[in-house]
Design a protein around this motif. Structure first.
Motif, PDB file in Angstrom:
ATOM      1  N   ASP A 172      -0.747   0.987   0.373  1.00 57.83           N
ATOM      2  CA  ASP A 172      -0.327   1.056  -1.024  1.00 57.83           C
ATOM      3  C   ASP A 172      -0.381   2.520  -1.455  1.00 57.83           C
ATOM      4  N   GLU A 173      -0.103   2.780  -2.689  1.00 57.79           N
ATOM      5  CA  GLU A 173      -0.031   4.160  -3.171  1.00 57.79           C
ATOM      6  C   GLU A 173      -1.354   4.894  -3.059  1.00 57.79           C
TER       7      GLU A 173
ATOM      8  N   ARG B  24       0.058   6.480   6.925  1.00 61.11           N
ATOM      9  CA  ARG B  24       1.321   5.748   7.001  1.00 61.11           C
ATOM     10  C   ARG B  24       2.272   6.445   7.960  1.00 61.11           C
TER      11      ARG B  24
ATOM     12  N   ASP C 188       4.755  -0.597   5.451  1.00 57.81           N
ATOM     13  CA  ASP C 188       4.712  -0.306   4.014  1.00 57.81           C
ATOM     14  C   ASP C 188       3.786  -1.255   3.267  1.00 57.81           C
ATOM     15  N   THR C 189       3.757  -2.532   3.686  1.00 52.47           N
ATOM     16  CA  THR C 189       2.876  -3.484   3.004  1.00 52.47           C
ATOM     17  C   THR C 189       1.406  -3.217   3.317  1.00 52.47           C
ATOM     18  N   LEU C 190       1.136  -2.584   4.449  1.00 50.99           N
ATOM     19  CA  LEU C 190      -0.246  -2.258   4.807  1.00 50.99           C
ATOM     20  C   LEU C 190      -0.806  -1.120   3.956  1.00 50.99           C
TER      21      LEU C 190
ATOM     22  N   GLU D 294       8.996  -1.310   9.653  1.00 48.09           N
ATOM     23  CA  GLU D 294       8.792  -0.376   8.535  1.00 48.09           C
ATOM     24  C   GLU D 294       8.288  -1.110   7.302  1.00 48.09           C
ATOM     25  N   ALA D 295       8.861  -2.270   7.020  1.00 51.20           N
ATOM     26  CA  ALA D 295       8.438  -3.062   5.857  1.00 51.20           C
ATOM     27  C   ALA D 295       7.000  -3.529   6.025  1.00 51.20           C
ATOM     28  N   GLU D 296       6.636  -3.923   7.239  1.00 51.61           N
ATOM     29  CA  GLU D 296       5.263  -4.365   7.499  1.00 51.61           C
ATOM     30  C   GLU D 296       4.279  -3.213   7.326  1.00 51.61           C
TER      31      GLU D 296
END
Length: 120
Positions: free
Chosen positions: A47-48, A55, A43-45, A39-41
């Motif tokens: 951005d807003e 996502r 999320d880093t892919l 999930e963190a990976e």
């Protein structure tokens, strides 16, 4: 067997929601660590500025791959709410509902997929 989720707040019970899942299991600690890392990976892919549907598609696909069908359904339902005309999303939801044991919702989603795939 049917499972229910109790949605609670500080001042009491807000709602009781029937789970779409036919079975219930608790992921192992190792799987939870892998899940949080993935999930963190993801999320880093994103951005807003990136479409949230992209996502959710990646998260939903990952959840389905590791057997978290309920989480996968939630992710793809969010996509369907934003992009209701997508035949692919309805097809995926149909398969996920079937995996969850919800045949009625599976049939309805697959019918929508066929209709949208035919341009109706």
């Amino acid at each position: 067997m049917t499972y229910y989720w109790k949605v609670e707040a500080e001042d009491g019970l807000l709602d009781v929601v029937e789970s779409p899942m036919a079975t219930f299991s608790v992921p192992s600690g190792e799987l939870m660590e892998q899940l949080h890392a993935a999930e963190a990976e993801i999320d880093t892919l994103f951005d807003e500025g990136v479409d949230s549907a992209s996502r959710d598609f990646m998260l939903g696909s990952y959840y389905a791959k590791v057997g978290l069908v309920g989480d996968a359904i939630s992710a793809f339902e969010r996509i369907a709410a934003e992009n209701g005309d997508s035949a692919l999303v309805q097809e995926i939801l149909g398969k996920l509902y079937l995996d969850a044991g919800d045949k009625d919702r599976s049939i309805a989603a697959l019918k929508r997929a066929v209709e949208r795939g035919q341009g109706k």
